[in-house]
Design a protein around this motif. Structure first.
Motif, PDB file in Angstrom:
ATOM      1  N   ASP A 168      -3.486   4.971   0.854  1.00 35.87           N
ATOM      2  CA  ASP A 168      -2.868   5.077   2.182  1.00 35.87           C
ATOM      3  C   ASP A 168      -3.359   6.376   2.815  1.00 35.87           C
ATOM      4  O   ASP A 168      -2.791   7.442   2.596  1.00 35.87           O
ATOM      5  CB  ASP A 168      -1.343   5.078   2.056  1.00 35.87           C
ATOM      6  CG  ASP A 168      -0.627   5.142   3.391  1.00 35.87           C
ATOM      7  OD1 ASP A 168      -1.290   5.311   4.435  1.00 35.87           O
ATOM      8  OD2 ASP A 168       0.615   5.033   3.397  1.00 35.87           O
ATOM      9  N   ASP A 169      -4.431   6.275   3.602  1.00 33.21           N
ATOM     10  CA  ASP A 169      -5.067   7.475   4.144  1.00 33.21           C
ATOM     11  C   ASP A 169      -4.273   8.158   5.252  1.00 33.21           C
ATOM     12  O   ASP A 169      -4.688   9.178   5.771  1.00 33.21           O
ATOM     13  CB  ASP A 169      -6.485   7.180   4.624  1.00 33.21           C
ATOM     14  CG  ASP A 169      -6.524   6.225   5.805  1.00 33.21           C
ATOM     15  OD1 ASP A 169      -5.480   5.668   6.181  1.00 33.21           O
ATOM     16  OD2 ASP A 169      -7.623   6.036   6.354  1.00 33.21           O
ATOM     17  N   LEU A 198      -4.131   8.984  -1.430  1.00 34.70           N
ATOM     18  CA  LEU A 198      -4.711   8.984  -0.085  1.00 34.70           C
ATOM     19  C   LEU A 198      -5.758   7.889   0.084  1.00 34.70           C
ATOM     20  O   LEU A 198      -5.983   7.420   1.199  1.00 34.70           O
ATOM     21  CB  LEU A 198      -5.281  10.361   0.241  1.00 34.70           C
ATOM     22  CG  LEU A 198      -4.195  11.422   0.397  1.00 34.70           C
ATOM     23  CD1 LEU A 198      -4.792  12.815   0.426  1.00 34.70           C
ATOM     24  CD2 LEU A 198      -3.357  11.153   1.635  1.00 34.70           C
ATOM     25  N   MET A 199      -6.354   7.461  -1.001  1.00 34.99           N
ATOM     26  CA  MET A 199      -7.261   6.318  -0.927  1.00 34.99           C
ATOM     27  C   MET A 199      -6.474   5.035  -0.693  1.00 34.99           C
ATOM     28  O   MET A 199      -6.932   4.133   0.013  1.00 34.99           O
ATOM     29  CB  MET A 199      -8.105   6.219  -2.202  1.00 34.99           C
ATOM     30  CG  MET A 199      -9.131   7.344  -2.311  1.00 34.99           C
ATOM     31  SD  MET A 199      -9.970   7.474  -3.903  1.00 34.99           S
ATOM     32  CE  MET A 199     -10.680   5.876  -4.107  1.00 34.99           C
ATOM     33  N   TYR A 218      -1.050  14.596   1.804  1.00 34.47           N
ATOM     34  CA  TYR A 218      -1.948  15.648   2.294  1.00 34.47           C
ATOM     35  C   TYR A 218      -1.290  17.020   2.149  1.00 34.47           C
ATOM     36  O   TYR A 218      -1.932  17.983   1.731  1.00 34.47           O
ATOM     37  CB  TYR A 218      -2.322  15.423   3.763  1.00 34.47           C
ATOM     38  CG  TYR A 218      -3.425  14.434   3.980  1.00 34.47           C
ATOM     39  CD1 TYR A 218      -4.759  14.793   3.759  1.00 34.47           C
ATOM     40  CD2 TYR A 218      -3.154  13.148   4.413  1.00 34.47           C
ATOM     41  CE1 TYR A 218      -5.788  13.887   3.965  1.00 34.47           C
ATOM     42  CE2 TYR A 218      -4.178  12.227   4.629  1.00 34.47           C
ATOM     43  CZ  TYR A 218      -5.485  12.610   4.397  1.00 34.47           C
ATOM     44  OH  TYR A 218      -6.505  11.713   4.601  1.00 34.47           O
ATOM     45  N   GLN A 237       0.834  -1.205   0.000  1.00 37.32           N
ATOM     46  CA  GLN A 237       0.000   0.000   0.000  1.00 37.32           C
ATOM     47  C   GLN A 237       0.867   1.253   0.000  1.00 37.32           C
ATOM     48  O   GLN A 237       0.598   2.206  -0.725  1.00 37.32           O
ATOM     49  CB  GLN A 237      -0.911   0.028   1.232  1.00 37.32           C
ATOM     50  CG  GLN A 237      -2.111  -0.863   1.132  1.00 37.32           C
ATOM     51  CD  GLN A 237      -2.953  -0.799   2.388  1.00 37.32           C
ATOM     52  OE1 GLN A 237      -2.419  -0.860   3.491  1.00 37.32           O
ATOM     53  NE2 GLN A 237      -4.257  -0.680   2.210  1.00 37.32           N
ATOM     54  N   THR A 281      -5.364  12.297  -4.596  1.00 36.83           N
ATOM     55  CA  THR A 281      -6.555  11.728  -3.962  1.00 36.83           C
ATOM     56  C   THR A 281      -6.506  10.209  -4.028  1.00 36.83           C
ATOM     57  O   THR A 281      -6.813   9.523  -3.038  1.00 36.83           O
ATOM     58  CB  THR A 281      -7.828  12.286  -4.624  1.00 36.83           C
ATOM     59  OG1 THR A 281      -7.804  13.718  -4.504  1.00 36.83           O
ATOM     60  CG2 THR A 281      -9.089  11.746  -3.965  1.00 36.83           C
ATOM     61  N   TRP A 307      -6.325  18.037   8.761  1.00 35.73           N
ATOM     62  CA  TRP A 307      -5.992  16.617   8.936  1.00 35.73           C
ATOM     63  C   TRP A 307      -4.550  16.498   9.426  1.00 35.73           C
ATOM     64  O   TRP A 307      -4.267  15.761  10.369  1.00 35.73           O
ATOM     65  CB  TRP A 307      -6.179  15.836   7.633  1.00 35.73           C
ATOM     66  CG  TRP A 307      -5.934  14.365   7.835  1.00 35.73           C
ATOM     67  CD1 TRP A 307      -6.874  13.415   8.105  1.00 35.73           C
ATOM     68  CD2 TRP A 307      -4.671  13.687   7.822  1.00 35.73           C
ATOM     69  NE1 TRP A 307      -6.265  12.200   8.276  1.00 35.73           N
ATOM     70  CE2 TRP A 307      -4.905  12.334   8.106  1.00 35.73           C
ATOM     71  CE3 TRP A 307      -3.350  14.089   7.611  1.00 35.73           C
ATOM     72  CZ2 TRP A 307      -3.890  11.375   8.164  1.00 35.73           C
ATOM     73  CZ3 TRP A 307      -2.329  13.143   7.682  1.00 35.73           C
ATOM     74  CH2 TRP A 307      -2.605  11.809   7.952  1.00 35.73           C
ATOM     75  N   ALA A 364       1.082   4.035  -2.891  1.00 35.75           N
ATOM     76  CA  ALA A 364       0.824   5.436  -2.555  1.00 35.75           C
ATOM     77  C   ALA A 364       2.012   6.315  -2.937  1.00 35.75           C
ATOM     78  O   ALA A 364       1.830   7.409  -3.486  1.00 35.75           O
ATOM     79  CB  ALA A 364       0.512   5.574  -1.071  1.00 35.75           C
ATOM     80  N   ASP A 424      -7.158  19.625   4.293  1.00 36.08           N
ATOM     81  CA  ASP A 424      -5.918  18.843   4.345  1.00 36.08           C
ATOM     82  C   ASP A 424      -5.016  19.330   5.478  1.00 36.08           C
ATOM     83  O   ASP A 424      -4.407  18.529   6.189  1.00 36.08           O
ATOM     84  CB  ASP A 424      -5.181  18.894   3.006  1.00 36.08           C
ATOM     85  CG  ASP A 424      -5.848  18.015   1.944  1.00 36.08           C
ATOM     86  OD1 ASP A 424      -6.774  17.245   2.292  1.00 36.08           O
ATOM     87  OD2 ASP A 424      -5.447  18.105   0.771  1.00 36.08           O
TER      88      ASP A 424
END
Length: 166
Positions: free
Chosen positions: A39-40, A36-37, A46, A5, A33, A68, A9, A65
């Motif tokens: 690896d959030d 981030l999906m 971000y 992952q 985006t 976050w 990412a 962002d």
């Protein structure tokens, strides 16, 4: 699986940076985006997306962002700089709304600015003496005189003193 992952990412982040270099910010936002999906918790994505969204004029997206990041990482110089620039955009939007009589909208913008950078309104001080709507925005705006409005607009207060003497 975790490494896969992160590698996916990272590849998307690298692709996004290449899109930025090519002058394709829309493709970069899409890739960030997607990153981030995958690896959030990828703080670099971000930060990069926040910077890009702000450059594209999306202060609200950039602020999301930045918030976050504020909640998930230790402050960095880059994050602090991003939040300061976002606050400046909100202050300007607040100043513009105030200048056309939209005190409620101006208050909302200034609150957003304060959320990004609590120190951004240090130059705005004083007290209102009027009743009504102005009393509602008193904690945010302070006294609406030339000095404070100039401070919100980033002007030198020496210009304010000239205005106040008139």
């Amino acid at each position: 699986m975790q490494n896969t992952q992160r590698e996916s990412a990272q590849a998307l982040l690298d692709d996004a940076k290449a899109s930025i270099a090519k002058g394709d910010p829309i493709d970069a936002v899409v890739k960030l985006t997607q990153c981030l999906m995958a690896d959030d918790g990828f703080a670099d994505a971000y930060l990069t997306r926040g910077e890009l969204l702000l450059a594209m004029g999306d202060a609200d997206g950039a602020a999301a962002d930045a918030l976050w990041l504020t909640e998930h990482i230790e402050p960095t110089d880059m994050l602090t700089a991003l939040k300061t620039r976002i606050a400046a955009v909100y202050k300007e939007r607040g100043r513009m709304k105030y200048s056309v009589g939209d005190t409620v909208g101006a208050e909302q913008e200034v609150r957003r600015a304060l959320q990004m950078d609590p120190g951004c309104m240090e130059a705005v001080s004083g007290e209102y003496t009027a009743e009504g709507v102005e009393q509602k925005v008193k904690p945010v705006f302070g006294m609406a005189n030339a000095r404070n409005m100039a401070a919100m607009a980033g002007k030198d207060c020496r210009d304010c003193k000239k205005t106040e003497k008139k």
